[in-house]
Design an enzyme around this catalytic site. Structure first.
Site, PDB file in Angstrom:
ATOM      1  N   ASP A 125       0.845  -1.183   0.000  1.00 29.08           N
ATOM      2  CA  ASP A 125       0.000   0.000   0.000  1.00 29.08           C
ATOM      3  C   ASP A 125       0.884   1.238   0.000  1.00 29.08           C
ATOM      4  O   ASP A 125       1.848   1.309   0.773  1.00 29.08           O
ATOM      5  CB  ASP A 125      -0.846   0.001   1.275  1.00 29.08           C
ATOM      6  CG  ASP A 125      -2.312   0.174   0.981  1.00 29.08           C
ATOM      7  OD1 ASP A 125      -2.686   1.266   0.522  1.00 29.08           O
ATOM      8  OD2 ASP A 125      -3.070  -0.776   1.199  1.00 29.08           O
ATOM      9  N   ASP A 140      -3.234   4.522  -2.242  1.00 32.67           N
ATOM     10  CA  ASP A 140      -4.335   4.996  -1.399  1.00 32.67           C
ATOM     11  C   ASP A 140      -4.807   6.402  -1.815  1.00 32.67           C
ATOM     12  O   ASP A 140      -3.964   7.284  -2.030  1.00 32.67           O
ATOM     13  CB  ASP A 140      -3.810   5.045   0.044  1.00 32.67           C
ATOM     14  CG  ASP A 140      -4.897   5.240   1.069  1.00 32.67           C
ATOM     15  OD1 ASP A 140      -5.774   4.371   1.173  1.00 32.67           O
ATOM     16  OD2 ASP A 140      -4.869   6.276   1.771  1.00 32.67           O
ATOM     17  N   GLU A 192      -6.493   3.616  -5.753  1.00 32.04           N
ATOM     18  CA  GLU A 192      -7.793   3.750  -5.095  1.00 32.04           C
ATOM     19  C   GLU A 192      -8.248   5.160  -5.409  1.00 32.04           C
ATOM     20  O   GLU A 192      -7.678   6.130  -4.901  1.00 32.04           O
ATOM     21  CB  GLU A 192      -7.684   3.542  -3.580  1.00 32.04           C
ATOM     22  CG  GLU A 192      -9.069   3.461  -2.952  1.00 32.04           C
ATOM     23  CD  GLU A 192      -9.172   4.044  -1.563  1.00 32.04           C
ATOM     24  OE1 GLU A 192     -10.116   3.701  -0.853  1.00 32.04           O
ATOM     25  OE2 GLU A 192      -8.314   4.872  -1.182  1.00 32.04           O
ATOM     26  N   HIS A 203     -10.933  -3.889   2.933  1.00 31.26           N
ATOM     27  CA  HIS A 203     -10.941  -3.632   4.375  1.00 31.26           C
ATOM     28  C   HIS A 203     -11.805  -2.429   4.762  1.00 31.26           C
ATOM     29  O   HIS A 203     -11.895  -2.106   5.941  1.00 31.26           O
ATOM     30  CB  HIS A 203      -9.494  -3.397   4.830  1.00 31.26           C
ATOM     31  CG  HIS A 203      -8.905  -2.173   4.174  1.00 31.26           C
ATOM     32  ND1 HIS A 203      -8.653  -2.103   2.815  1.00 31.26           N
ATOM     33  CD2 HIS A 203      -8.566  -0.965   4.670  1.00 31.26           C
ATOM     34  CE1 HIS A 203      -8.168  -0.905   2.524  1.00 31.26           C
ATOM     35  NE2 HIS A 203      -8.108  -0.202   3.634  1.00 31.26           N
ATOM     36  N   ASP A 204     -12.390  -1.756   3.799  1.00 28.50           N
ATOM     37  CA  ASP A 204     -13.233  -0.592   4.095  1.00 28.50           C
ATOM     38  C   ASP A 204     -14.721  -0.877   3.902  1.00 28.50           C
ATOM     39  O   ASP A 204     -15.557  -0.008   4.159  1.00 28.50           O
ATOM     40  CB  ASP A 204     -12.895   0.574   3.150  1.00 28.50           C
ATOM     41  CG  ASP A 204     -11.519   1.168   3.407  1.00 28.50           C
ATOM     42  OD1 ASP A 204     -11.013   1.043   4.538  1.00 28.50           O
ATOM     43  OD2 ASP A 204     -10.965   1.769   2.467  1.00 28.50           O
TER      44      ASP A 204
END
Ligand code: ISL
Ligand code: CA
Length: 556
Positions: A101, A202, A255, A324-325
């Site tokens: 990430d 991210d 993302e 994970h969100d």
């Protein structure tokens, strides 16, 4: 897709690991890198080619690692740099690549750059975005992604604030400063030289802020128009690729929040030379009203519409139903009760039939469900706690607040991986950092490994089926006519035609399968399905798709 474009990161199956929740090797209740290493064979067996590792860097963990205090150090909870190097090596032995990430919209407020900045060091002050308050108020009216305002007073200063689009412990970097760009280039090189195969970037389309003026007032994210996918941001992405990424055999997945397909193409179309693919959010918005904390009833046709739009408009997709969100997909788009297994399998089949790179999130392959939290006191997610505060200040009734939090908390996806039915779920011998779902007693890896008809076994078979199928991996996409809540499409090359049909509901749905043939004398032959018995499908033209039935036909 032409042979030269058939890159390894396009037909690779990606598996996302959220390290805290994956596997704890030393009993401290927190997943760690040695734990991941111990599960590499499991991932290899499943058919995984690429691991996306959520942050393992040094961090005070206000946002579970998305607040980085040292980009070149491993958090001691997760292990050491030696462990990380061993993970890269052990994965390589198994032909698995690792992407990390990259979180560079912000750092932690405990990063030494920020510490030096607030101590008054000029060089580092210019790494962040500071601004004076105006007339006793905040510098502007922007709203954060976590549902609060986005300015925090600098300790020891009367009227000086710093910008944070996320938590107040995540100050935004100043991407107008060339020194920030250079720092990030060096961080990329540091990891690529260690053998990392790319990055999940991210919130990568909000880096560059055009100005700090007041934004047009909205219920959430006021100010977005000044920093969302700006020209300056595109420029940064192009330069990062040219200066660093293009020198390595690696890829990036961005993302990219709040983009439609046109904006997404501007970020990852091959002519743009920015990112290689992006995670869109439109399909994640199909059960919400406006913002993600307000849920409405899920309607399959909205999900189908969003998926179809991205399949149709994009050159290449990063396909996912979970991360994970997000809440767990079976609790959201499937059925986590009577039709648990069959709906998980349908979603697996769909994910792995779409055009693009498939991303599976840990636990999805066994059909893990949303967490069983009693209330907010059992949740750790910083977003849930902030949003709860905002809802309280807006006088939301307690019951509504509680309901919305349970549906939307990111902890739904973060409960520890269910390896076994034992106490600690085979995840830990100690006390887990987040409550383990009680359903680990019957939803777990150990049990599913012994069962040929399990969700896990289906994932394995479906991944293998995809890897054998030229059309599913590389073919074009076209949506086919079908009843409203049935998703039907074909994947095709010049000489092969594969038809995929998914009943997205718990009701039977009639579908004329042979009506979508492309040639007169051909027949659509059933090749793969999530139901065991399929005699009726082989013999009739019109057949009734059972609840959550998924079928793949080939035209012969
Ligand atoms: O509002 C959203 C999409 O419309 C969010 O889901 C958004 O994607 C998310 O808040 C951004 O996520 C990423 O950056 C955050 C971190 O908390 C998340 O875990 C990460 O995935 C800040 O780094
Ligand atoms: Ca541990």
């Amino acid at each position: 897709m032409s042979v030269k474009d058939r890159k390894w990161w396009r037909n690779g199956v990606v598996y996302q690991i959220y390290p805290r929740s994956f596997c704890d090797s030393n009993g401290d209740g927190i997943g760690d890198i040695p734990g991941i290493i111990s599960k590499l064979d499991y991932l290899k067996e499943l058919g995984v080619d690429i691991i996306w590792l959520s942050p393992v860097y040094a961090s005070p963990n206000c946002d579970n690692g998305y607040d980085i205090s040292d980009y070149r150090a491993i958090h001691p909870d997760f292990g050491t740099m030696d462990d990380m190097e061993m993970l890269i090596r052990e994965a390589k032995i198994r032909d698995i690549r690792i992407i990390m990430d990259l979180v560079v919209n912000h750092t932690s407020d405990e990063h030494q750059w920020f510490k030096k900045a607030v101590e008054g060091d000029h060089k580092y002050k210019n790494y962040y975005i500071f601004k004076e308050g105006k007339n006793g108020k905040l510098p502007n009216n922007w709203g954060s992604f976590f549902g609060s305002d986005c300015w925090e007073k600098v300790p020891g200063e009367d009227n000086l604030y710093y910008l944070h689009l996320f938590d107040k412990k995540q100050p935004d970097l100043n991407w107008h400063n060339p020194a920030v760009y250079d720092e990030v280039c060096n961080i990329l090189r540091f990891w690529l030289d260690k053998g990392i195969a790319g990055f999940r970037c991210d919130v990568i389309n909000v880096l560059y802020k055009n100005s700090l003026e007041d934004g047009k007032k909205k219920i959430a994210l006021t100010g977005l128009e000044y920093y969302h996918s700006t020209e300056g941001n595109h420029d940064i992405l192009r330069r990062l690729r040219e200066d660093v990424l293009s020198k390595y055999d690696c890829f990036t997945v961005g993302e990219t929040v709040l983009v439609d397909t046109k904006m997404a193409m501007d970020l990852c179309g091959s002519d743009r030379k920015e990112l290689d693919m992006v995670f869109g959010f439109e399909h994640m918005e199909c059960d919400q009203i406006g913002i993600k904390w307000f849920k409405t009833k899920y309607r399959p046709k909205r999900l189908i519409k969003a998926l179809d739009r991205w399949q149709h408009d994009m050159e290449w997709n990063a396909n996912y139903f979970e991360n994970h969100d997000q809440p767990r997909s079976v609790s959201r788009f499937g059925n986590d009760d009577e039709y648990h297994d069959i709906s998980c399998k349908m979603l697996a089949g769909l994910l792995l039939s779409l055009r693009g790179t498939p991303y599976i999130y840990e636990g999805q392959e066994i059909g893990m469900t949303n967490g069983d939290f009693k209330d907010l006191s059992e949740m750790q997610d910083v977003e849930s706690h902030t949003v709860d505060g905002t809802m309280k200040s807006l006088h939301f009734p307690d019951r509504l607040r509680d309901k919305l939090l349970k549906l939307t908390t990111r902890d739904n996806a973060r409960t520890p991986m269910q390896w076994s039915g034992d106490v600690g779920a085979g995840f830990t011998k100690g006390t887990p950092w987040l409550k383990i779902n009680a359903n680990h007693a019957y939803i777990n890896v150990e049990k599913q490994l012994k069962d040929d008809d399990s969700v896990l076994a289906f994932y394995k078979k479906m991944i293998a089926f995809r890897k054998d199928s030229e059309t599913l991996q590389w073919g074009e996409y076209e949506r086919l006519k079908s009843p409203e809540n049935v998703y039907a499409f074909r994947r095709y090359t010049d000489d092969k035609n594969t038809v995929v049909i998914c009943n997205m509901t718990a009701k039977k749905q009639p579908v004329w399968v042979q009506a979508v043939k492309t040639r007169e004398n051909s027949e659509l032959v059933l090749k793969f399905s999530n139901y065991l018995s399929d005699e009726d499908k082989a013999s009739s033209d019109l057949f009734s798709f059972r609840p959550f039935e998924f079928c793949v036909f080939e035209e012969e």
